[in-house]
Design a protein around this motif. Structure first.
Motif, PDB file in Angstrom:
ATOM      1  N   HIS A  44      -8.934  -1.106  12.410  1.00 26.45           N
ATOM      2  CA  HIS A  44      -8.158  -0.707  11.235  1.00 26.45           C
ATOM      3  C   HIS A  44      -8.953  -0.979   9.963  1.00 26.45           C
ATOM      4  O   HIS A  44      -9.903  -1.747   9.956  1.00 26.45           O
ATOM      5  CB  HIS A  44      -6.842  -1.499  11.165  1.00 26.45           C
ATOM      6  CG  HIS A  44      -5.714  -0.836  11.887  1.00 26.45           C
ATOM      7  ND1 HIS A  44      -5.707  -0.649  13.227  1.00 26.45           N
ATOM      8  CD2 HIS A  44      -4.540  -0.311  11.424  1.00 26.45           C
ATOM      9  CE1 HIS A  44      -4.589  -0.055  13.584  1.00 26.45           C
ATOM     10  NE2 HIS A  44      -3.862   0.164  12.509  1.00 26.45           N
ATOM     11  N   TYR A  45      -8.477  -0.336   8.899  1.00 27.06           N
ATOM     12  CA  TYR A  45      -8.966  -0.622   7.550  1.00 27.06           C
ATOM     13  C   TYR A  45     -10.472  -0.359   7.417  1.00 27.06           C
ATOM     14  O   TYR A  45     -11.137  -0.910   6.554  1.00 27.06           O
ATOM     15  CB  TYR A  45      -8.686  -2.090   7.157  1.00 27.06           C
ATOM     16  CG  TYR A  45      -7.424  -2.660   7.743  1.00 27.06           C
ATOM     17  CD1 TYR A  45      -6.180  -2.114   7.417  1.00 27.06           C
ATOM     18  CD2 TYR A  45      -7.447  -3.737   8.625  1.00 27.06           C
ATOM     19  CE1 TYR A  45      -5.013  -2.632   7.957  1.00 27.06           C
ATOM     20  CE2 TYR A  45      -6.279  -4.259   9.158  1.00 27.06           C
ATOM     21  CZ  TYR A  45      -5.074  -3.693   8.827  1.00 27.06           C
ATOM     22  OH  TYR A  45      -3.911  -4.208   9.357  1.00 27.06           O
TER      23      TYR A  45
ATOM     24  N   ASN B  22      -2.743   6.907   5.388  1.00 27.86           N
ATOM     25  CA  ASN B  22      -4.151   7.227   5.528  1.00 27.86           C
ATOM     26  C   ASN B  22      -4.413   7.747   6.937  1.00 27.86           C
ATOM     27  O   ASN B  22      -3.601   7.562   7.842  1.00 27.86           O
ATOM     28  CB  ASN B  22      -5.004   5.981   5.282  1.00 27.86           C
ATOM     29  CG  ASN B  22      -4.609   4.836   6.197  1.00 27.86           C
ATOM     30  OD1 ASN B  22      -3.530   4.253   6.046  1.00 27.86           O
ATOM     31  ND2 ASN B  22      -5.445   4.511   7.161  1.00 27.86           N
TER      32      ASN B  22
ATOM     33  N   LYS C 120      -1.597  11.290  10.969  1.00 28.42           N
ATOM     34  CA  LYS C 120      -2.550  10.192  10.825  1.00 28.42           C
ATOM     35  C   LYS C 120      -3.635  10.192  11.908  1.00 28.42           C
ATOM     36  O   LYS C 120      -4.667   9.540  11.751  1.00 28.42           O
ATOM     37  CB  LYS C 120      -1.818   8.839  10.890  1.00 28.42           C
ATOM     38  CG  LYS C 120      -1.050   8.490   9.632  1.00 28.42           C
ATOM     39  CD  LYS C 120      -0.287   7.188   9.781  1.00 28.42           C
ATOM     40  CE  LYS C 120      -1.168   5.977  10.059  1.00 28.42           C
ATOM     41  NZ  LYS C 120      -1.997   5.578   8.903  1.00 28.42           N
TER      42      LYS C 120
ATOM     43  N   GLU D 148      -1.350  -4.904   3.373  1.00 32.28           N
ATOM     44  CA  GLU D 148      -0.068  -4.629   4.006  1.00 32.28           C
ATOM     45  C   GLU D 148       0.796  -5.878   4.132  1.00 32.28           C
ATOM     46  O   GLU D 148       0.331  -7.013   4.006  1.00 32.28           O
ATOM     47  CB  GLU D 148      -0.305  -4.031   5.409  1.00 32.28           C
ATOM     48  CG  GLU D 148      -0.994  -2.687   5.396  1.00 32.28           C
ATOM     49  CD  GLU D 148      -2.495  -2.783   5.278  1.00 32.28           C
ATOM     50  OE1 GLU D 148      -3.155  -1.745   5.314  1.00 32.28           O
ATOM     51  OE2 GLU D 148      -3.020  -3.913   5.126  1.00 32.28           O
TER      52      GLU D 148
ATOM     53  N   SER E 131       0.860   2.999   6.791  1.00 34.00           N
ATOM     54  CA  SER E 131       0.057   3.323   5.619  1.00 34.00           C
ATOM     55  C   SER E 131      -0.319   4.800   5.646  1.00 34.00           C
ATOM     56  O   SER E 131      -0.537   5.398   6.700  1.00 34.00           O
ATOM     57  CB  SER E 131      -1.198   2.449   5.564  1.00 34.00           C
ATOM     58  OG  SER E 131      -1.923   2.532   6.781  1.00 34.00           O
TER      59      SER E 131
ATOM     60  N   SER F 211      -6.723   1.472   4.022  1.00 38.14           N
ATOM     61  CA  SER F 211      -5.392   1.862   3.572  1.00 38.14           C
ATOM     62  C   SER F 211      -5.434   2.343   2.119  1.00 38.14           C
ATOM     63  O   SER F 211      -6.271   1.905   1.331  1.00 38.14           O
ATOM     64  CB  SER F 211      -4.427   0.684   3.707  1.00 38.14           C
ATOM     65  OG  SER F 211      -4.310   0.305   5.059  1.00 38.14           O
TER      66      SER F 211
ATOM     67  N   VAL G 146       0.869  -1.174   0.000  1.00 36.11           N
ATOM     68  CA  VAL G 146       0.000   0.000   0.000  1.00 36.11           C
ATOM     69  C   VAL G 146       0.915   1.237   0.000  1.00 36.11           C
ATOM     70  O   VAL G 146       2.124   1.117   0.090  1.00 36.11           O
ATOM     71  CB  VAL G 146      -0.930   0.032   1.240  1.00 36.11           C
ATOM     72  CG1 VAL G 146      -1.853  -1.178   1.255  1.00 36.11           C
ATOM     73  CG2 VAL G 146      -0.132   0.110   2.542  1.00 36.11           C
TER      74      VAL G 146
ATOM     75  N   ARG H 170      -8.133  -8.454   7.319  1.00 37.33           N
ATOM     76  CA  ARG H 170      -8.462  -7.053   7.065  1.00 37.33           C
ATOM     77  C   ARG H 170      -9.975  -6.820   7.133  1.00 37.33           C
ATOM     78  O   ARG H 170     -10.428  -5.832   7.718  1.00 37.33           O
ATOM     79  CB  ARG H 170      -7.943  -6.613   5.701  1.00 37.33           C
ATOM     80  CG  ARG H 170      -6.451  -6.818   5.448  1.00 37.33           C
ATOM     81  CD  ARG H 170      -5.547  -6.373   6.592  1.00 37.33           C
ATOM     82  NE  ARG H 170      -4.162  -6.316   6.188  1.00 37.33           N
ATOM     83  CZ  ARG H 170      -3.297  -7.339   6.256  1.00 37.33           C
ATOM     84  NH1 ARG H 170      -3.690  -8.505   6.741  1.00 37.33           N
ATOM     85  NH2 ARG H 170      -2.046  -7.193   5.870  1.00 37.33           N
TER      86      ARG H 170
ATOM     87  N   SER I  76      -5.778   7.440  10.522  1.00 38.37           N
ATOM     88  CA  SER I  76      -5.810   6.221  11.325  1.00 38.37           C
ATOM     89  C   SER I  76      -7.218   5.625  11.367  1.00 38.37           C
ATOM     90  O   SER I  76      -8.205   6.319  11.610  1.00 38.37           O
ATOM     91  CB  SER I  76      -5.347   6.528  12.743  1.00 38.37           C
ATOM     92  OG  SER I  76      -5.191   5.349  13.488  1.00 38.37           O
TER      93      SER I  76
ATOM     94  N   TYR J  10      -9.323  -2.497  -0.439  1.00 37.91           N
ATOM     95  CA  TYR J  10      -9.403  -1.150   0.118  1.00 37.91           C
ATOM     96  C   TYR J  10     -10.077  -0.171  -0.843  1.00 37.91           C
ATOM     97  O   TYR J  10     -10.747   0.772  -0.414  1.00 37.91           O
ATOM     98  CB  TYR J  10      -8.009  -0.644   0.483  1.00 37.91           C
ATOM     99  CG  TYR J  10      -7.380  -1.408   1.629  1.00 37.91           C
ATOM    100  CD1 TYR J  10      -8.106  -1.698   2.782  1.00 37.91           C
ATOM    101  CD2 TYR J  10      -6.064  -1.855   1.564  1.00 37.91           C
ATOM    102  CE1 TYR J  10      -7.537  -2.397   3.832  1.00 37.91           C
ATOM    103  CE2 TYR J  10      -5.488  -2.552   2.604  1.00 37.91           C
ATOM    104  CZ  TYR J  10      -6.226  -2.823   3.745  1.00 37.91           C
ATOM    105  OH  TYR J  10      -5.662  -3.519   4.776  1.00 37.91           O
TER     106      TYR J  10
END
Length: 390
Positions: A239-240, A148, A59, A183, A146, A154, A39, A378, A150, A347
């Motif tokens: 995440h994600y 992006n 982030k 990732e 990554s 990503s 990513v 993810r 937080s 993503y």
């Protein structure tokens, strides 16, 4: 708000003059977003604690979430670590440069601001030619989570980075879409038996073939307690994640066992339902069962007035009809038989639902072996561990 410069880089014609300003920014303590094979990363000098703090600030990232130090050559490892265990040496030889992060005991030159307060350091050597050359020109290891905000999905394109980081960082290197799309795999070699802390394109099966015994950290299969300190990025916090609430639909072990008996009554019953009701008569029983449950959950959410998004695959796409008033948006992530297509689009699809203003997402589940383990990791985190098993 600072001005963010965006530089277009041709991966087939990488020129040092296009990367020298980014390298200078990194040396001087600034932030540069850049493509890797996994990513886009948000880079800062890994040996500069104040620069690392800027990453966390840009982030909105919790300060106990460790950063990964990216290097351009093997000889950059020794100064950063106390020792290189045999397992670490094997991994470096087999999979560097590439989508693998290795955790070692850190040396004194690596600040705790980079490691999230831990006595270990995560190191990766990216194979992306833009990333590798930029790091080499900078002359310092580059800490890069990554690129992006937080918790958000990503970034796999420079446009994604621009959405989140414009005005927050000095520069974005635009190298086009990334290749893998999830990732790196993270392996901790500080224990007697290596431990996988995050699954990725270097799969569990590949690691076992190389190293023999390999363990999986419990955080991969379930959420960490709030009082636990994450050993690697992506372990503790949500995440994600898309902006919408999300639920993941997965076949239970019991259902999978029934489906293995191809001549059994259960499979025959599903096959008859497919013949009578499915829009695609060649759909596999396991895929049809997932589509039925997703359809049911989507209908319940739509009945509450929610805009419903569905994540499916090419195999099941025909089972969802957007113009029947039930689904607000349906997106295929790729082909089940080619898991790399699912990883590549994951993503992008989550971010597309954000752009569409979807309220609720229902996603089909995937295999938990090979690359599917990373995909499900993810998606599970994106859904906040909300899983419906059928």
């Amino acid at each position: 708000m600072m001005e963010t410069k965006r530089i277009l880089i041709d991966k087939n014609d990488i020129r040092d003059e296009d990367l020298l300003e980014a390298a200078r920014i990194l040396r001087e303590g600034g932030l540069v977003a850049f493509p890797t094979e996994t990513v886009y990363g948000l880079g800062a000098n890994a040996l500069d604690e104040e620069a690392a703090k800027k990453i966390y600030a840009a982030k909105g990232r919790p300060s106990d979430n460790p950063l990964i130090a990216h290097i351009a050559s093997i000889d950059q490892v020794k100064p950063l670590v106390k020792e290189i265990p045999e397992a670490g040496r094997k991994l470096m030889e087999a999979y560097w440069p590439g989508p693998l992060t290795i955790i070692f005991w850190k040396s004194g030159i690596v600040p705790y601001g980079t490691t999230g307060g831990l006595d270990t350091v995560a190191i990766r050597m990216p194979s992306d030619r833009i990333a590798n050359r930029m790091i080499a020109l900078a002359g310092v290891p580059v800490a890069a989570p990554s690129a992006n905000l937080s918790g958000r999905p990503s970034p796999t394109t420079a446009d994604h980075v621009w959405e989140d980081m414009n005005g927050r960082i000095e520069m974005i290197l635009d190298g086009g879409p990334v290749g893998i799309g999830v990732e790196s795999t993270i392996v901790d070699v500080t224990e007697d038996v290596p431990v996988v802390l995050r699954p990725g394109a270097i799969t569990m099966e590949m690691l076992k073939d190389l190293l023999g015994e390999v363990k999986i950290d419990p955080a991969i299969t379930g959420p960490m307690r709030p009082d636990m300190h994450p050993k690697a990025p992506g372990m503790k916090y949500r995440h994600y994640a898309p902006k919408a609430d999300m639920v993941l639909v997965e076949l239970s072990d019991e259902t999978r066992e029934k489906l293995e008996d191809k001549e059994g009554a259960f499979v025959k019953e599903v096959e008859q339902r497919i013949a009578d009701q499915a829009k695609c008569p060649s759909i596999r029983p396991e895929d049809y069962l997932l589509a039925l449950e997703v359809d049911k959950l989507a209908e319940e959410a739509a009945g509450k007035g929610l805009k419903v998004g569905v994540i499916c695959t090419d195999e099941t796409r025909s089972e969802y009809v957007e113009d029947d008033g039930l689904f607000y948006a349906v997106r295929s992530m790729g082909i089940r038989a080619k898991e790399e297509t699912i990883a590549h689009n994951l993503y992008r699809v989550l971010r597309e639902f954000d752009d569409l203003g979807v309220d609720y997402i229902v996603s089909e589940g995937f295999s938990r072996t090979q690359l599917g383990q990373a995909i499900m990791n993810r998606l599970t985190k994106a859904a906040g561990h909300k899983i419906v098993k059928i």
